[in-house]
Design a protein around this motif. Structure first.
Motif, PDB file in Angstrom:
ATOM      1  N   TYR A  65       0.885  -1.433  -0.283  1.00 23.37           N
ATOM      2  CA  TYR A  65       0.226   0.143   0.313  1.00 23.37           C
ATOM      3  C   TYR A  65       1.141   1.148   0.118  1.00 23.37           C
ATOM      4  O   TYR A  65       1.900   1.326   1.001  1.00 23.37           O
ATOM      5  CB  TYR A  65      -0.964   0.100   1.343  1.00 23.37           C
ATOM      6  N   THR A  66       0.565   2.170  -0.726  1.00 28.83           N
ATOM      7  CA  THR A  66       1.029   3.518  -0.741  1.00 28.83           C
ATOM      8  C   THR A  66       0.311   4.762  -1.199  1.00 28.83           C
ATOM      9  O   THR A  66      -0.381   4.401  -1.886  1.00 28.83           O
ATOM     10  CB  THR A  66       2.431   3.591  -1.368  1.00 28.83           C
ATOM     11  N   PRO A  67      -0.670   5.840  -0.605  1.00 27.74           N
ATOM     12  CA  PRO A  67      -0.859   6.299  -0.719  1.00 27.74           C
ATOM     13  C   PRO A  67      -1.598   6.884  -2.311  1.00 27.74           C
ATOM     14  O   PRO A  67      -0.852   7.187  -2.945  1.00 27.74           O
ATOM     15  CB  PRO A  67      -0.609   7.830  -0.158  1.00 27.74           C
ATOM     16  N   ASN A  97     -10.422   6.329  -3.210  1.00 29.35           N
ATOM     17  CA  ASN A  97      -9.379   5.767  -3.225  1.00 29.35           C
ATOM     18  C   ASN A  97      -8.215   6.733  -2.247  1.00 29.35           C
ATOM     19  O   ASN A  97      -6.839   6.180  -2.135  1.00 29.35           O
ATOM     20  CB  ASN A  97      -8.790   5.546  -4.208  1.00 29.35           C
ATOM     21  N   SER A  98      -8.553   8.135  -2.764  1.00 26.04           N
ATOM     22  CA  SER A  98      -7.192   9.306  -2.666  1.00 26.04           C
ATOM     23  C   SER A  98      -7.781   9.242  -0.734  1.00 26.04           C
ATOM     24  O   SER A  98      -8.894   8.643  -0.175  1.00 26.04           O
ATOM     25  CB  SER A  98      -7.852  10.232  -2.374  1.00 26.04           C
ATOM     26  N   ALA A  99      -6.222   9.327   0.273  1.00 26.30           N
ATOM     27  CA  ALA A  99      -6.299   9.378   1.292  1.00 26.30           C
ATOM     28  C   ALA A  99      -6.969  10.732   2.233  1.00 26.30           C
ATOM     29  O   ALA A  99      -7.545  11.904   1.160  1.00 26.30           O
ATOM     30  CB  ALA A  99      -4.509   9.201   1.182  1.00 26.30           C
ATOM     31  N   SER A 110     -12.297   6.716   4.236  1.00 26.46           N
ATOM     32  CA  SER A 110     -11.114   6.560   2.659  1.00 26.46           C
ATOM     33  C   SER A 110     -10.423   5.114   2.980  1.00 26.46           C
ATOM     34  O   SER A 110      -9.989   5.154   3.500  1.00 26.46           O
ATOM     35  CB  SER A 110     -10.071   7.415   3.110  1.00 26.46           C
ATOM     36  N   ASP A 140      -7.584   4.345   3.180  1.00 30.67           N
ATOM     37  CA  ASP A 140      -6.967   4.538   3.687  1.00 30.67           C
ATOM     38  C   ASP A 140      -6.719   3.739   5.052  1.00 30.67           C
ATOM     39  O   ASP A 140      -5.594   3.449   5.910  1.00 30.67           O
ATOM     40  CB  ASP A 140      -6.223   5.465   4.064  1.00 30.67           C
ATOM     41  N   LYS A 163      -5.913   0.714   4.374  1.00 31.20           N
ATOM     42  CA  LYS A 163      -4.830  -0.212   3.644  1.00 31.20           C
ATOM     43  C   LYS A 163      -4.706  -0.844   2.188  1.00 31.20           C
ATOM     44  O   LYS A 163      -3.537  -1.556   2.491  1.00 31.20           O
ATOM     45  CB  LYS A 163      -3.574  -0.158   4.737  1.00 31.20           C
TER      46      LYS A 163
END
Length: 233
Positions: A58-60, A120-122, A144, A146, A149
Motif C-alpha cells: 500500500y502507498t497513498p 481511494n484517495s487518502a 477513505s 486509507d 490500507k
C-alpha cells in the motif's frame, strides 16, 4: 417489499464520479503533446492500485499517481520533473464537481437517504477536494480506503463503511462511474448504481453482476433510486 426499499445509504465514489477528471487534461497535453495520455495514465493508476492491494502492499493514492505518471513518461521517453508531479497532485486535489452533482445529492437527501463518500484517495487537510468543489457539506460522512490500507474493489473497503455506520451491506448502494467499483460493492451485498461518465461503460458479461441502476445523468440516476422505494418503509 423490494430489496431496494432496504437501502438507507448511498455510498459515492469521488474521483471521476463526482469530480471532473478531464480538468487534468491540460497537464497531459503540455507534458505529452496529447491529452489522450491522461486516460492511459488513469487506467495504469487503477491497475497498479489493485496490483498493490493484491500483492499486500500500500502507498497513498496521490503518491501512486505521481509514480505512475513517471512510469508512463519513461515509457514514452519524456522527462518528468518534481514540479510536474506537484502540479498533478495539486490538480487532483482541486477538481471541480460535475454540474449534475449538487442537484442530485440534494434530491437524494430530501428523499431521506444518508449520503457518504468512499474514495481511494487518502484523507487530506482542509480544504479537502470536496470542500473546494463546494459539495462536502451535502454528505454525512467521508470514508477513505486509507483506513484499511487496501484499494477498492477489495471487500474490506466496502465493509469498512458498513461497519463504521453500523449497517448491513444490504442497506448500502455504491454509486460510481467505474463498473469495477460497483461489481466489488455488489460482491459484498451492496446494491450498485452506475453513472456513465465519458469513457466509462458497464461490462456486460454472463455471471458478472450488473448495476441495479444505470444512467448518464446523476439526477436521473437519483430519480431511479428514489422511485425504487424510499430508504425506510
Amino acid at each position: 417489499m423490494s430489496d431496494h426499499k432496504r437501502v438507507s445509504t448511498i455510498v459515492f465514489d469521488v474521483n471521476e464520479t463526482l469530480l471532473d477528471l478531464t480538468t487534468l487534461a491540460p497537464l497531459f497535453q503540455r507534458l505529452f503533446g496529447t491529452a489522450d495520455v491522461m486516460r492511459e495514465w488513469f487506467a495504469e493508476l487503477v491497475l497498479y492500485s489493485q496490483t498493490l492491494t493484491l500483492s499486500g502492499h500500500y502507498t497513498p493514492f496521490a503518491d501512486l499517481a505521481g509514480g505512475v505518471l513517471r512510469m508512463v513518461a519513461k515509457n514514452k521517453q519524456i522527462v518528468i520533473t518534481e514540479d510536474d508531479i506537484s502540479g498533478l497532485k495539486s490538480l487532483i486535489g482541486s477538481m471541480p464537481a460535475y454540474a449534475d452533482v449538487a442537484p442530485a445529492l440534494t434530491k437524494l437527501r430530501e428523499a431521506g437517504f444518508r449520503l457518504v463518500t468512499l474514495t481511494n484517495s487518502a484523507p487530506s487537510a482542509s480544504p479537502t477536494p470536496l470542500e473546494k468543489a463546494g459539495i462536502a457539506a451535502l454528505f454525512d460522512h467521508h470514508f477513505s480506503v486509507d483506513a484499511v490500507k487496501k484499494f477498492k474493489p477489495h471487500p474490506a473497503t466496502y465493509q469498512l463503511v458498513a461497519d463504521k455506520l453500523g449497517l448491513n451491506t444490504s442497506e448500502l448502494c455504491m454509486l460510481a462511474c467505474h463498473d469495477w467499483d460497483t461489481i466489488g460493492a455488489q460482491a459484498v451485498g451492496y446494491k450498485g448504481a452506475f453513472i456513465a461518465r465519458p469513457h466509462n461503460s458497464v461490462l456486460n458479461l454472463p455471471d458478472v453482476p450488473q448495476p441495479d441502476f444505470v444512467s448518464d445523468d446523476l439526477s436521473d440516476l437519483a430519480d431511479q433510486i428514489i422511485a425504487a422505494g424510499l430508504p425506510r418503509p
